[in-house]
Scaffold this motif. Structure first.
Motif, mmCIF file in Angstrom:
data_model
loop_
_atom_site.group_PDB
_atom_site.id
_atom_site.type_symbol
_atom_site.label_atom_id
_atom_site.label_comp_id
_atom_site.label_asym_id
_atom_site.label_seq_id
_atom_site.Cartn_x
_atom_site.Cartn_y
_atom_site.Cartn_z
ATOM 1 N N VAL A 119 0.853 -1.190 0.000
ATOM 2 C CA VAL A 119 0.000 0.000 0.000
ATOM 3 C C VAL A 119 0.888 1.239 0.000
ATOM 4 C CG1 VAL A 119 -1.704 1.333 1.289
ATOM 5 C CG2 VAL A 119 -1.874 -1.167 1.201
ATOM 6 N N VAL A 120 0.462 2.260 -0.744
ATOM 7 C CA VAL A 120 1.160 3.542 -0.721
ATOM 8 C C VAL A 120 0.121 4.642 -0.523
ATOM 9 C CG1 VAL A 120 1.046 3.823 -3.242
ATOM 10 C CG2 VAL A 120 2.767 5.071 -1.918
ATOM 11 N N HIS A 121 0.464 5.609 0.289
ATOM 12 C CA HIS A 121 -0.354 6.810 0.450
ATOM 13 C C HIS A 121 0.338 7.943 -0.312
ATOM 14 C CE1 HIS A 121 -2.099 4.452 3.751
ATOM 15 N NE2 HIS A 121 -3.157 5.247 3.637
ATOM 16 N N GLN A 122 -0.411 8.564 -1.201
ATOM 17 C CA GLN A 122 0.122 9.603 -2.081
ATOM 18 C C GLN A 122 -0.374 10.980 -1.644
ATOM 19 O OE1 GLN A 122 0.279 9.428 -6.680
ATOM 20 N NE2 GLN A 122 -1.616 10.535 -6.244
ATOM 21 N N TYR A 123 0.544 11.930 -1.518
ATOM 22 C CA TYR A 123 0.222 13.317 -1.176
ATOM 23 C C TYR A 123 0.759 14.211 -2.300
ATOM 24 C CZ TYR A 123 -0.342 11.426 3.575
ATOM 25 O OH TYR A 123 -0.722 10.682 4.684
ATOM 26 N N LEU A 124 -0.142 14.975 -2.930
ATOM 27 C CA LEU A 124 0.245 15.846 -4.034
ATOM 28 C C LEU A 124 0.001 17.305 -3.668
ATOM 29 C CD1 LEU A 124 -1.243 13.897 -7.101
ATOM 30 C CD2 LEU A 124 1.122 13.866 -6.261
ATOM 31 N N ALA A 125 1.021 18.128 -3.919
ATOM 32 C CA ALA A 125 0.895 19.576 -3.727
ATOM 33 C C ALA A 125 1.236 20.254 -5.046
ATOM 34 C CB ALA A 125 1.837 20.047 -2.614
ATOM 35 N N GLY A 126 0.255 20.236 -5.961
ATOM 36 C CA GLY A 126 0.453 20.869 -7.261
ATOM 37 C C GLY A 126 1.459 20.162 -8.145
ATOM 38 N N HIS A 127 1.792 18.929 -7.831
ATOM 39 C CA HIS A 127 2.835 18.196 -8.548
ATOM 40 C C HIS A 127 2.213 17.034 -9.321
ATOM 41 C CE1 HIS A 127 7.241 17.617 -8.859
ATOM 42 N NE2 HIS A 127 6.922 16.362 -9.129
ATOM 43 N N PRO A 128 2.768 16.674 -10.493
ATOM 44 C CA PRO A 128 2.221 15.526 -11.225
ATOM 45 C C PRO A 128 2.446 14.227 -10.461
ATOM 46 C CG PRO A 128 4.261 16.301 -12.247
ATOM 47 C CD PRO A 128 3.862 17.330 -11.226
ATOM 48 N N THR A 132 1.952 0.978 -18.892
ATOM 49 C CA THR A 132 2.452 2.151 -18.174
ATOM 50 C C THR A 132 1.360 3.210 -18.064
ATOM 51 O OG1 THR A 132 4.754 1.795 -18.840
ATOM 52 C CG2 THR A 132 4.113 4.059 -18.315
ATOM 53 N N ARG A 133 1.219 3.789 -16.877
ATOM 54 C CA ARG A 133 0.167 4.793 -16.666
ATOM 55 C C ARG A 133 0.545 5.676 -15.480
ATOM 56 N NH1 ARG A 133 -2.599 3.211 -12.180
ATOM 57 N NH2 ARG A 133 -2.338 1.012 -11.566
ATOM 58 N N GLN A 134 -0.121 6.818 -15.414
ATOM 59 C CA GLN A 134 0.025 7.696 -14.256
ATOM 60 C C GLN A 134 -0.873 7.221 -13.124
ATOM 61 O OE1 GLN A 134 -0.753 11.737 -15.718
ATOM 62 N NE2 GLN A 134 1.172 12.385 -14.795
ATOM 63 N N LEU A 135 -0.424 7.439 -11.888
ATOM 64 C CA LEU A 135 -1.304 7.240 -10.741
ATOM 65 C C LEU A 135 -2.345 8.361 -10.730
ATOM 66 C CD1 LEU A 135 1.225 6.214 -7.918
ATOM 67 C CD2 LEU A 135 -0.134 4.741 -9.428
ATOM 68 N N PRO A 136 -3.440 8.206 -10.005
ATOM 69 C CA PRO A 136 -4.496 9.227 -10.003
ATOM 70 C C PRO A 136 -3.989 10.592 -9.539
ATOM 71 C CG PRO A 136 -5.276 7.190 -8.996
ATOM 72 C CD PRO A 136 -3.797 7.024 -9.185
ATOM 73 N N GLU A 137 -4.500 11.653 -10.178
ATOM 74 C CA GLU A 137 -4.098 13.025 -9.824
ATOM 75 C C GLU A 137 -4.909 13.584 -8.668
ATOM 76 O OE1 GLU A 137 -2.496 15.891 -12.894
ATOM 77 O OE2 GLU A 137 -3.918 14.736 -14.092
ATOM 78 N N GLN A 138 -6.014 12.975 -8.369
ATOM 79 C CA GLN A 138 -6.887 13.471 -7.307
ATOM 80 C C GLN A 138 -7.048 12.393 -6.242
ATOM 81 O OE1 GLN A 138 -7.866 16.542 -7.128
ATOM 82 N NE2 GLN A 138 -7.108 17.122 -9.158
ATOM 83 N N PRO A 139 -7.172 12.825 -4.982
ATOM 84 C CA PRO A 139 -7.195 14.211 -4.519
ATOM 85 C C PRO A 139 -5.793 14.821 -4.461
ATOM 86 C CG PRO A 139 -7.326 12.737 -2.650
ATOM 87 C CD PRO A 139 -7.344 11.858 -3.873
ATOM 88 N N SER A 140 -5.749 16.152 -4.460
ATOM 89 C CA SER A 140 -4.481 16.861 -4.354
ATOM 90 C C SER A 140 -4.729 18.213 -3.718
ATOM 91 C CB SER A 140 -3.835 17.036 -5.732
ATOM 92 O OG SER A 140 -4.621 17.884 -6.548
ATOM 93 N N GLY A 141 -3.655 18.887 -3.347
ATOM 94 C CA GLY A 141 -3.755 20.214 -2.763
ATOM 95 C C GLY A 141 -2.910 21.204 -3.553
ATOM 96 N N PRO A 142 -2.932 22.473 -3.173
ATOM 97 C CA PRO A 142 -2.176 23.497 -3.907
ATOM 98 C C PRO A 142 -0.672 23.366 -3.669
ATOM 99 C CG PRO A 142 -3.124 24.442 -1.921
ATOM 100 C CD PRO A 142 -3.654 23.033 -2.013
ATOM 101 N N ALA A 143 0.083 24.015 -4.517
ATOM 102 C CA ALA A 143 1.531 24.064 -4.325
ATOM 103 C C ALA A 143 1.847 24.709 -2.982
ATOM 104 C CB ALA A 143 2.188 24.850 -5.461
ATOM 105 N N LEU A 144 2.968 24.350 -2.412
ATOM 106 C CA LEU A 144 3.378 24.895 -1.119
ATOM 107 C C LEU A 144 3.862 26.332 -1.282
ATOM 108 C CD1 LEU A 144 5.452 21.850 0.221
ATOM 109 C CD2 LEU A 144 2.987 22.276 0.435
ATOM 110 N N GLY A 145 3.534 27.169 -0.299
ATOM 111 C CA GLY A 145 3.996 28.545 -0.306
ATOM 112 C C GLY A 145 3.008 29.543 -0.849
ATOM 113 N N ILE A 146 1.809 29.097 -1.252
ATOM 114 C CA ILE A 146 0.808 30.004 -1.824
ATOM 115 C C ILE A 146 -0.196 30.462 -0.763
ATOM 116 C CG2 ILE A 146 -1.044 30.204 -3.522
ATOM 117 C CD1 ILE A 146 0.480 28.309 -5.310
ATOM 118 N N PHE A 147 -0.697 29.521 0.023
ATOM 119 C CA PHE A 147 -1.694 29.843 1.038
ATOM 120 C C PHE A 147 -1.125 29.593 2.435
ATOM 121 C CE2 PHE A 147 -4.076 28.286 -2.706
ATOM 122 C CZ PHE A 147 -4.734 29.465 -3.035
#
Length: 392
Positions: free
Chosen positions: A267-276, A286-301
């Protein structure tokens, strides 16, 4: 500076306050049949207009009315560093010619002891010697850059903290700035004491040493959080505060992808901050892992949420984490960009076992550069992880 060989003219500046000596130099050059473009100046001040790029040689009298000691020599070296310098001295002060060579001139000639052939030979020799000296200087500079890059690599690029023999690990880093080793991209890999595997890759906006420094700072801060056994949900908020509170004169942000693998690697837990998201490498599958859910890039809010995506993994797997420098290049068709979908298609075209080759990541970057028609302008970081259950 042009190569005067093959009939091309030598551009020569003669700095000599004595009209008679200057006339003699002109006669000697004509006698030797040397193809020259000669500019005569009585003083250093008058010579400044002629001391410009493209000058092959400067014939310099050291006894000038507006220069003392080696002031004239230093001025010429500063204004035309690529030109050869031949110092003209009198018989009584020949020792000054030796001192001038030690100070940066290529050679010296004693007035009254020079004929046309000797003058032409001295000019040719001095120009070629200067060219060789410039080549050696560039080689020394390149060697120094290589040594500095080696020190930077040891100090700034991470060494993974990994004990699990079932995990295969490879990385590549190519900064977009010329003669630079570390850019604004960063990555790391840390295995905790309980066997949980933490992986991070990120990209600081902008280019330059400040962004590189922030990338290193974020990576080091993240590793500290992992080693301090901080919960994954608190890691990205902590890095976000680090950027927000950093005293930058302009807005800066960082995209991040963080993966947290269970000790059994199922099992892997994925955390995205505006990153592919990462790409699973499996030949045609070959495929990408899901893009959602995700959050904004760091340093904006000041505050935001970066939710986790729980993903089941196959018994054996290979993942590639990357920064956007890998897919922002062109495809060779006008202004069209490769993009994430184009990168996935490119990877699908390779056999599944290609990812096991030692130079696989270098070949991938080179292939993307060929599509782009030249070097990629943005930093590229790649991190490939694989899991083989029977590996020891």
């Amino acid at each position: 500076m042009g190569d005067p060989a093959g009939g091309e003219r030598y551009s020569i500046v003669l700095v000599e306050d004595d009209r008679g000596d200057a006339f003699l130099v002109e006669e000697l050059l004509a006698e030797a049949g040397l193809n020259v473009e000669l500019h005569w100046a009585r003083t250093v001040a008058d010579a400044r207009a002629h001391l410009r790029p493209g000058v092959h040689c400067v014939l310099l009298d050291l006894n000038l009315p507006d220069a003392e000691g080696f002031q004239a020599l230093h001025t010429v070296l500063e204004r035309v560093p690529g030109a050869a310098i031949l110092v003209l001295t009198g018989h009584a002060d020949e020792h000054r010619g030796v001192q001038a060579v030690a100070a940066g001139a290529q050679d010296y000639l004693v007035k009254g002891q020079v004929d046309g052939g000797l003058l032409a030979k001295a000019i040719r020799f001095s120009v070629e010697r200067k060219r060789v000296d410039e080549g050696l200087r560039k080689l020394r500079e390149a060697a120094l850059v290589a040594q500095e890059n080696s020190r930077l690599e040891r100090g700034l690029l991470p060494t993974p903290l990994l004990a699990d023999p079932r995990i295969g690990y490879r990385s590549r880093y190519r900064p977009g700035r010329s003669q630079s080793l570390v850019g604004g991209d960063f990555y790391d890999l840390v295995e905790a004491e309980d066997g949980t595997l933490y992986t991070l890759i990120g990209d600081v906006s902008g280019h330059g040493p400040d962004e590189a420094a922030l990338g290193v700072c974020l990576r080091a801060g993240w590793r500290t959080l992992v080693l301090a056994e901080t919960s994954p949900e608190r890691m990205l908020p902590a890095l976000n505060r680090k950027i927000i509170r950093h005293p930058y004169p302009r807005m800066v942000f960082a995209t991040v992808c963080m993966l947290v693998f269970s000790p059994d690697r199922k099992v892997v837990h994925q955390y995205l901050a505006g990153h592919p998201p990462p790409i699973t490498l499996a030949g045609p599958d070959t495929r990408q892992l899901p893009e959602q859910p995700s959050g904004p890039a760091l340093g904006i809010f000041e505050s935001a949420e970066w939710p986790a995506q729980r993903l089941e993994l196959p018994p054996e797997w290979t993942l590639m984490l990357y920064t956007d420098g890998l897919f922002e290049g062109k495809t060779g068709r006008g202004r069209e960009r490769l993009g994430e979908d184009g990168l996935v298609r490119l990877l699908r075209a390779h056999p599944g076992d290609a990812v096991t080759e030692p130079d696989w990541l270098d070949e991938l970057i080179n292939e993307v550069q060929q599509l782009n028609g030249g070097p990629l302008t943005d930093d590229v970081a790649l991190l490939q992880l694989s899991f083989r259950a029977g590996a020891e």
